[in-house]
Write an enzyme that holds these catalytic residues in place. Structure first.
Site, short mmCIF file in Angstrom:
data_model
loop_
_atom_site.label_atom_id
_atom_site.label_comp_id
_atom_site.label_asym_id
_atom_site.label_seq_id
_atom_site.Cartn_x
_atom_site.Cartn_y
_atom_site.Cartn_z
CB ALA A 76 -0.54 -1.39 -5.36
N GLY A 78 4.35 -2.47 -6.39
CA GLY A 78 5.11 -3.50 -7.11
C GLY A 78 6.56 -3.84 -7.04
CB CYS A 138 6.50 -6.45 -0.08
SG CYS A 138 5.19 -5.19 -0.88
CE LYS A 174 9.60 -2.82 6.45
NZ LYS A 174 10.07 -1.60 5.40
CB ILE A 200 5.02 -3.28 10.83
CG1 ILE A 200 4.47 -1.69 10.84
CG2 ILE A 200 4.90 -3.74 12.29
CD1 ILE A 200 2.88 -1.51 11.31
CG ASN A 201 6.55 -3.77 4.47
OD1 ASN A 201 6.10 -2.88 3.93
ND2 ASN A 201 7.55 -4.46 3.97
N GLY A 253 6.45 2.94 11.16
CA GLY A 253 5.02 2.81 10.97
C GLY A 253 4.31 3.85 11.60
N GLY A 254 4.28 5.18 10.67
CA GLY A 254 3.43 6.11 11.08
C GLY A 254 4.17 7.23 11.91
N GLY A 275 8.92 6.74 6.82
CA GLY A 275 8.70 6.57 5.34
C GLY A 275 7.52 7.62 4.82
C1 LIG Z 1 5.35 4.15 -1.34
C2 LIG Z 1 6.10 3.14 -0.51
C3 LIG Z 1 7.08 2.01 -1.09
C4 LIG Z 1 7.23 1.47 0.15
N1 LIG Z 1 8.16 0.36 -0.70
C5 LIG Z 1 8.88 -0.43 0.25
C6 LIG Z 1 9.96 -1.35 -0.30
O1 LIG Z 1 10.45 -1.31 -1.21
N2 LIG Z 1 10.37 -2.26 0.73
C7 LIG Z 1 10.17 -2.36 1.90
O2 LIG Z 1 10.79 -3.07 2.69
N3 LIG Z 1 9.17 -1.27 2.50
C8 LIG Z 1 8.35 -0.76 1.59
N4 LIG Z 1 7.56 0.20 2.04
C9 LIG Z 1 7.16 0.15 3.61
C10 LIG Z 1 7.77 1.30 4.25
O3 LIG Z 1 9.33 0.97 4.43
C11 LIG Z 1 7.49 1.37 5.73
O4 LIG Z 1 7.53 -0.15 6.32
C12 LIG Z 1 5.84 1.37 5.88
O5 LIG Z 1 5.47 2.11 4.93
C13 LIG Z 1 5.48 2.05 7.39
O6 LIG Z 1 5.99 3.25 7.75
P1 LIG Z 1 5.65 4.66 7.31
O7 LIG Z 1 4.21 4.72 7.88
O8 LIG Z 1 6.58 5.57 8.22
O9 LIG Z 1 5.71 4.84 5.96
C14 LIG Z 1 6.97 1.32 1.15
C15 LIG Z 1 5.98 2.23 1.69
C16 LIG Z 1 5.71 3.43 0.68
C17 LIG Z 1 4.47 4.15 1.33
#
Ligand SMILES: Cc1cc2nc3c(=O)[nH]c(=O)nc-3n(C[C@H](O)[C@H](O)[C@H](O)COP(=O)(O)O)c2cc1C
Length: 317
Positions: A76, A78, A138, A174, A200-201, A253-254, A275
């Site tokens: 989180a 923010g 988000c 997104k 996905i987000n 996502g993952g 990510g």
């Molecule tokens: C610490 C953190 C910050 C993130 N900040 C954003 C953001 O600013 N904008 C956004 O669209 N997604 C944000 N995400 C989501 C990631 O871009 C991504 O969609 C999500 O984490 C799933 O992918 P992952 O499993 O590879 O991390 C954030 C994720 C994490 C873990």
């Protein structure tokens, strides 16, 4: 058996923009300063997405904002960011240095109102990012709009139209997994002019407690889930979206390994965002994932990603 002349081609075309390989730095992970964006590109990423930025700077939440809970991350943050003016300068600087590498920059934007999305799209376009990702999903901003934009097809379409009216740069919307039917949102934004989709987000929000005190570990209390635990949900969302609309998808996502990236291409993804895995495998994750995709393609004698993109869409379920 045909003799392979050269290594498989990992390049991909996303909304008319060429990526040297399908791996994309996901938004919110290391995408704030141009120096770091360049470092990630030099580590092998095929495209860089910036941290989501708003018109004005946002301080975000108090620490702790991220925790690795074993099966992935909960965060989180923010949407803390220095605001569009600073981000635009970073994008200009990053573009200059990334051009020789052929690595495009995707600017991620968000706003608190539908018109706000139009304003920030216009502003960020002056920095000439290759693509714009519109973050309507988000889950952590409960003080602002929570899921208002991503959960309602009508509102998601309105945001899409606003952004399209304010930029000539191709846009990706997104989407959130936290909806009853993600295909309804996907259809609405594509019908409204979205050039592509990112899915996905984070999933949730969820809660992890410190059981000694009974308090949530994140200062904000709840947070979005990412990393390996959410991958099967991301795969299902991407598959459903690719079946529902004719638009390129960045699957996020993952994804941690080449095997995970291949899975996303099999369900129709054009590119694959990474990510949370950066925190486990470091920035080398991009080169490692590419090497692992290449091994898979060599084993299957695939010359390019097109040879297996969407191959899993034929299976029912
Ligand atoms: C610490 C953190 C910050 C993130 N900040 C954003 C953001 O600013 N904008 C956004 O669209 N997604 C944000 N995400 C989501 C990631 O871009 C991504 O969609 C999500 O984490 C799933 O992918 P992952 O499993 O590879 O991390 C954030 C994720 C994490 C873990």
């Amino acid at each position: 058996m045909h003799e392979r002349q050269s290594a498989p081609d990992l390049s991909t075309i996303l909304c008319g923009v060429r990526l040297p390989n399908p791996t994309v730095l996901a938004s919110g992970i290391l995408g704030l300063s141009h120096e770091v964006m360049v470092r990630v590109a030099q580590s092998g990423a095929g495209a860089i997405t910036t941290k989501s930025c708003s018109l004005k700077p946002r301080p975000g939440y108090h620490n702790p904002v991220v925790l690795d809970w074993g099966q992935g991350l909960i965060n989180a943050v923010g949407l803390s960011n220095p605001g569009v003016e600073v981000l635009a300068e970073e994008i200009r600087a990053a573009k200059e240095q990334l051009a020789p590498l052929g690595v495009p920059v995707i600017a991620s934007i968000f706003a608190e109102t539908i018109y706000g999305f139009g304003a920030i799209a216009r502003f960020i376009s002056e920095a000439e990012p290759d693509l714009i990702e519109v973050n309507i999903s988000c889950p952590n901003i409960d003080d602002l709009y929570r899921l208002m934009f991503a959960a309602d097809p009508y509102v998601a379409a309105q945001v899409t139209r606003q952004v399209k009216q304010n930029t000539d740069i191709p846009i990706l919307l997104k989407l959130s997994p936290n909806v009853t039917d993600v295909t309804k949102i996907a259809r609405a934004v594509v019908d409204a002019g979205a050039d592509g989709i990112t899915a996905i987000n984070t999933l949730g929000p969820g809660i992890i407690l410190d059981v000694e005190t009974g308090r949530p570990v994140l200062a904000h209390g709840t947070g979005g889930l990412s990393g390996p635990a959410i991958r099967p949900i991301a795969v299902r969302c991407v598959r459903d979206i690719c079946r529902a609309v004719d638009a390129p998808v960045i699957a996020v996502g993952g994804v941690t390994t080449g095997r995970d990236a291949v899975e996303m291409v099999l369900v129709g993804a054009t590119a694959v965002g990474i990510g949370s895995a950066v925190s486990r495998r470091g920035t080398e994750v991009f080169q490692n994932v590419c090497d692992e995709i290449q091994d898979y393609m060599e084993r299957h004698e695939y010359d390019d990603l097109e040879a297996f993109r969407g191959k899993a869409l034929q299976f029912s379920g």
